[in-house]
Enzyme design. Structure first.
Site, PDB file in Angstrom:
ATOM      1  N   ARG A  91      46.473  36.779  39.500  1.00  0.00           N
ATOM      2  CA  ARG A  91      45.960  37.790  40.485  1.00  0.00           C
ATOM      3  C   ARG A  91      45.713  37.534  41.866  1.00  0.00           C
ATOM      4  NH1 ARG A  91      40.989  41.502  38.395  1.00  0.00           N
ATOM      5  NH2 ARG A  91      39.719  39.819  39.037  1.00  0.00           N
ATOM      6  N   GLU A 114      38.739  54.132  40.187  1.00  0.00           N
ATOM      7  CA  GLU A 114      37.796  53.367  40.045  1.00  0.00           C
ATOM      8  C   GLU A 114      36.282  53.481  39.785  1.00  0.00           C
ATOM      9  OE1 GLU A 114      38.066  49.375  41.413  1.00  0.00           O
ATOM     10  OE2 GLU A 114      40.382  49.326  41.518  1.00  0.00           O
ATOM     11  N   LYS A 152      42.444  41.841  45.655  1.00  0.00           N
ATOM     12  CA  LYS A 152      40.983  41.830  45.689  1.00  0.00           C
ATOM     13  C   LYS A 152      40.622  41.046  46.932  1.00  0.00           C
ATOM     14  CE  LYS A 152      37.544  40.103  42.209  1.00  0.00           C
ATOM     15  NZ  LYS A 152      36.833  41.350  42.047  1.00  0.00           N
TER      16      LYS A 152
END
Length: 341
Positions: free
Chosen positions: A82, A220, A184
């Protein structure tokens, strides 16, 4: 090994300075060999792109003390992958998977005395990050980069651990439809500070973000992913969108739900006006693990799922299975656990 004077059973989620952290620099097209240091301060150029243009990304994962005294890292290869995707989105050099895992391993061993004991409910949280550094002023990728991993012992992210929490739908967008929502990166979290604080001011644990294009679908829950169980108890549903940060915890729970609990799993639209279809809901992530959602405030309507005070049976089963794997009490699927010691 001297043990720190900490209340292991009441840690919460906050920074505690530990002994050593890993640091590596990227210059002239290559990463150096990296090293451990006791210096917890970051010394970088005032022109660093991380400071002015947000060229940075980070990860979060945990190390767990098992009953036999060994130490587990949970799926670090997935965190490495990720971070590599985040790096590609922000034009940063990727950290190779082997280097990422070895850095985490070194940090865990160097700070072993800070790993909460088995049975305390705590874990050692690792924060790998990568920032653009070096002398610069223009809007362009940095001339140099710094990769580092530090750690801190943590307990529950939301107060109360595995107890239901209430959330409120925000009018703000977490990310643009074709922006950096799937990476992220710090900018996504900076944008969440105001809506998160507004939710807390209204006595909610955090806010729910809807899709930025139509504002009709859940994306989210604060800094966590959303999941729900249909009323017949047979399906686990979680949102699918290009602007969601895909949680490693969520994908682990999808596998657990399908392979161990016998549920059907589905990634798709979760309509904010269709919450009556679900009997249980939760927020999941490395920090949150699973936080059952008691209720969601949307406009004038407050929707309650299983209970505002009790954990539903499916959320409980998912939590027990996941944490059992992480702490070594239940068998792990192949490749999910890296033994540090």
């Amino acid at each position: 090994m001297t043990q720190p004077n900490l209340d292991w059973h009441n840690l919460g989620f906050q920074y505690i300075k530990t002994d050593q952290r890993y640091v590596s620099s990227w210059r002239d097209g290559a990463w150096d060999s990296g090293t451990l240091t006791e210096d917890h301060l970051v010394h970088i150029s005032e022109g660093s792109t991380a400071l002015h243009y947000g060229q940075q990304c980070f990860e979060g994962l945990k190390a767990y003390r098992c009953q036999d005294g060994s130490i587990n890292l949970f799926r670090p290869d997935q965190n490495a992958a990720r971070m590599q995707r985040s790096c590609a989105r922000l034009l940063m050099p990727p950290v190779p998977t082997e280097m990422f895992i070895e850095a985490c391993r070194q940090v865990v061993l160097a700070n072993e005395r800070f790993i909460p004991p088995y049975g305390s409910g705590g874990a050692l949280y690792l924060r790998p990050y990568l920032i653009g550094v070096g002398d610069n002023i223009g809007v362009r990728t940095a001339p140099e980069f710094r990769f580092s991993v530090f750690c801190t012992p943590v307990g529950s992210y939301f107060k109360g651990g595995l107890t239901p929490a209430n959330f409120i739908v925000s009018s703000y967008d977490r990310a643009a439809p074709n922006g950096t929502g799937a990476a992220k990166v710090g900018g996504n979290y900076a944008a969440s500070l105001l809506p998160g604080q507004e939710a807390k001011n209204q006595h909610f644990a955090d806010c729910i973000y809807l899709d930025p294009a139509t504002h009709t679908k859940i994306e989210e829950v604060g800094a966590a992913n959303f999941l729900a169980i249909t009323r017949d108890g047979r399906r686990l549903v979680t949102p699918k969108s290009p602007s969601i940060l895909e949680s490693i915890t969520k994908f682990s729970l999808l596998d657990i739900a399908r392979d161990r609990l016998g549920l059907e799993v589905e990634q798709g639209d979760v309509l904010i006006d269709g919450l009556d279809a679900y009997s249980e809901a939760g927020a999941c992530g490395t920090a949150a693990v699973i936080t059952p959602i008691g209720g969601i405030q949307h406009g004038e309507k407050f929707h309650v799922f299983y209970s505002e005070t009790e954990v539903g049976p499916v959320m409980r089963a998912l939590y027990d299975e996941l944490t059992g794997i992480q702490y070594g009490d239940r068998p792990a699927p192949a490749g999910w656990i890296v033994k540090v010691k």
